[in-house]
Design a protein around this motif. Structure first.
Motif, short mmCIF file in Angstrom:
data_model
loop_
_atom_site.label_atom_id
_atom_site.label_comp_id
_atom_site.label_asym_id
_atom_site.label_seq_id
_atom_site.Cartn_x
_atom_site.Cartn_y
_atom_site.Cartn_z
N PHE A 30 112.25 -19.62 -26.20
CA PHE A 30 111.45 -18.27 -26.65
C PHE A 30 112.22 -17.01 -26.51
O PHE A 30 111.03 -16.26 -27.20
CB PHE A 30 109.23 -18.85 -26.14
N SER A 31 112.31 -17.16 -25.43
CA SER A 31 113.44 -16.02 -25.51
C SER A 31 113.71 -15.46 -26.78
O SER A 31 114.45 -14.09 -26.85
CB SER A 31 114.18 -15.25 -23.78
N ARG A 32 114.94 -16.62 -26.74
CA ARG A 32 115.52 -16.06 -28.41
C ARG A 32 115.28 -16.60 -29.13
O ARG A 32 115.68 -15.59 -30.32
CB ARG A 32 116.60 -17.04 -28.24
N ASP A 36 106.95 -18.72 -33.87
CA ASP A 36 107.53 -19.94 -35.64
C ASP A 36 108.94 -20.30 -35.21
O ASP A 36 109.10 -21.60 -36.29
CB ASP A 36 106.69 -19.44 -37.17
N GLN A 37 109.93 -19.57 -34.96
CA GLN A 37 110.63 -20.46 -35.24
C GLN A 37 110.92 -21.67 -34.74
O GLN A 37 112.60 -22.74 -34.94
CB GLN A 37 111.96 -19.19 -35.06
N ALA A 38 110.86 -21.19 -33.13
CA ALA A 38 110.69 -22.40 -32.22
C ALA A 38 110.93 -24.21 -32.25
O ALA A 38 109.47 -24.46 -33.12
CB ALA A 38 110.05 -21.86 -31.08
N LYS A 39 111.72 -25.15 -31.71
CA LYS A 39 110.93 -25.75 -32.37
C LYS A 39 110.83 -27.34 -31.25
O LYS A 39 112.18 -26.45 -30.07
CB LYS A 39 112.40 -27.01 -33.64
N LEU A 40 110.52 -27.70 -31.36
CA LEU A 40 110.67 -28.71 -29.64
C LEU A 40 111.64 -29.65 -29.66
O LEU A 40 112.37 -29.42 -28.71
CB LEU A 40 109.39 -30.17 -30.26
N SER A 120 104.15 -13.84 -31.60
CA SER A 120 104.66 -13.88 -31.96
C SER A 120 103.96 -15.45 -32.69
O SER A 120 104.05 -15.86 -33.04
CB SER A 120 105.82 -14.26 -32.20
N LEU A 121 103.05 -15.60 -30.80
CA LEU A 121 102.03 -16.70 -30.86
C LEU A 121 100.77 -16.52 -32.06
O LEU A 121 100.38 -15.81 -32.70
CB LEU A 121 101.47 -16.25 -29.29
N PRO A 122 100.17 -17.97 -32.17
CA PRO A 122 98.64 -18.00 -33.04
C PRO A 122 98.21 -17.21 -32.16
O PRO A 122 98.42 -16.58 -31.12
CB PRO A 122 98.21 -19.28 -32.73
N GLU A 123 97.18 -16.42 -33.02
CA GLU A 123 96.30 -15.92 -32.66
C GLU A 123 95.15 -15.64 -31.32
O GLU A 123 94.79 -14.95 -30.52
CB GLU A 123 95.01 -15.64 -33.74
N GLU A 124 94.62 -16.45 -30.86
CA GLU A 124 93.90 -17.24 -29.77
C GLU A 124 94.54 -16.76 -28.48
O GLU A 124 94.31 -16.22 -27.90
CB GLU A 124 93.34 -18.14 -29.76
N LEU A 125 96.43 -16.98 -28.56
CA LEU A 125 96.87 -17.37 -27.65
C LEU A 125 97.24 -15.78 -27.49
O LEU A 125 97.51 -15.08 -26.42
CB LEU A 125 98.19 -18.31 -27.59
N ARG A 126 97.45 -14.87 -28.39
CA ARG A 126 98.11 -13.39 -28.67
C ARG A 126 96.83 -12.25 -27.85
O ARG A 126 97.76 -12.24 -27.14
CB ARG A 126 98.07 -13.41 -29.92
N ASP A 127 95.59 -12.72 -28.43
CA ASP A 127 94.48 -12.23 -27.67
C ASP A 127 94.96 -12.37 -25.97
O ASP A 127 94.34 -11.01 -25.26
CB ASP A 127 93.48 -13.03 -28.10
N ARG A 128 95.38 -13.44 -25.86
CA ARG A 128 95.49 -13.76 -23.91
C ARG A 128 96.63 -12.78 -23.54
O ARG A 128 95.91 -11.72 -22.57
CB ARG A 128 95.52 -15.47 -23.84
#
Length: 205
Positions: A30-32, A36-40, A120-128
């Motif tokens: 997630f640092s790179r 959305d770009q990162a995959k499992l 770049s997080l989904p809205e709920e996590l971004r707000d947190r």
């Protein structure tokens, strides 16, 4: 009494170690990459583990991003609480807090991952993630109010305004150092800012 199971403690410890290894690998990914770009698969490759391990310990990508964000906020909260527990004046606690938080951001990869990830997080996590800045400002205001009560802060400006300015100074330094060198310079930036914070809190000094 529950029966003793040989190897149960070892298995539990391995599980804890695997979970932390996956978290640290997630932090590096997630640092790179954005959320959305990162995959499992990126995370499992980074950790040299199976994707099944990720599903077992976390679930999906949202869950592991949430876990990284939680670790970031927990470590920052722990740093703040450690400073508060020392019983310093409000003035001294603010000065030490700025440098300690800056050092944490400059040296802890999972904290850095949370900082990098938040926008770049989904809205709920971004707000947190963004709410953490509000909590820092609230805690700073409490420390200013403490400093006024204990006599270590003599400014006649309102605690709310002083806390807002100090938070803006810190967040600005955080953003600049993040863009310049991934927070390596943040402690030095804060050290250079401290004389101005002192003047803000003790204008007659």
């Amino acid at each position: 009494m529950a029966p003793h199971v040989d190897g149960a403690g070892t298995k539990q410890q391995r599980g804890i170690e695997t979970r932390m290894a996956l978290l640290e690998a997630s932090g590096r990914v997630f640092s790179r990459l954005t959320y959305d770009q990162a995959k499992l698969k990126d995370i499992s490759d980074e950790a040299n583990a199976s994707q099944g391990s990720i599903y077992f310990h976390f679930g999906n990508k949202y869950d592991i991003a949430e876990a990284v964000l939680n670790v970031q906020q927990e470590r920052m909260a722990t740093t703040l609480e450690a400073e508060l527990s020392l019983g310093r004046t409000g003035y001294d606690t603010i000065l030490h807090m700025l440098v300690k938080l800056a050092t944490l951001m400059a040296t802890d990869p999972l904290v850095q991952a949370g900082l990098q990830l938040v926008d770049s997080l989904p809205e709920e996590l971004r707000d947190r993630g963004h709410d953490s800045y509000v909590r820092w400002q609230e805690r700073t205001q409490m420390l200013v109010e403490q400093g006024v009560r204990d006599g270590s802060i003599t400014s006649t400006e309102t605690p709310e305004l002083l806390a807002e300015i100090i938070t803006a100074l810190y967040v600005g330094g955080q953003m600049m150092s993040g863009m310049a060198d991934r927070w390596t310079s943040l402690p030095a930036r804060m050290e250079r800012s401290l004389p101005f914070v002192r003047m803000l809190l003790r204008p007659e000094s």
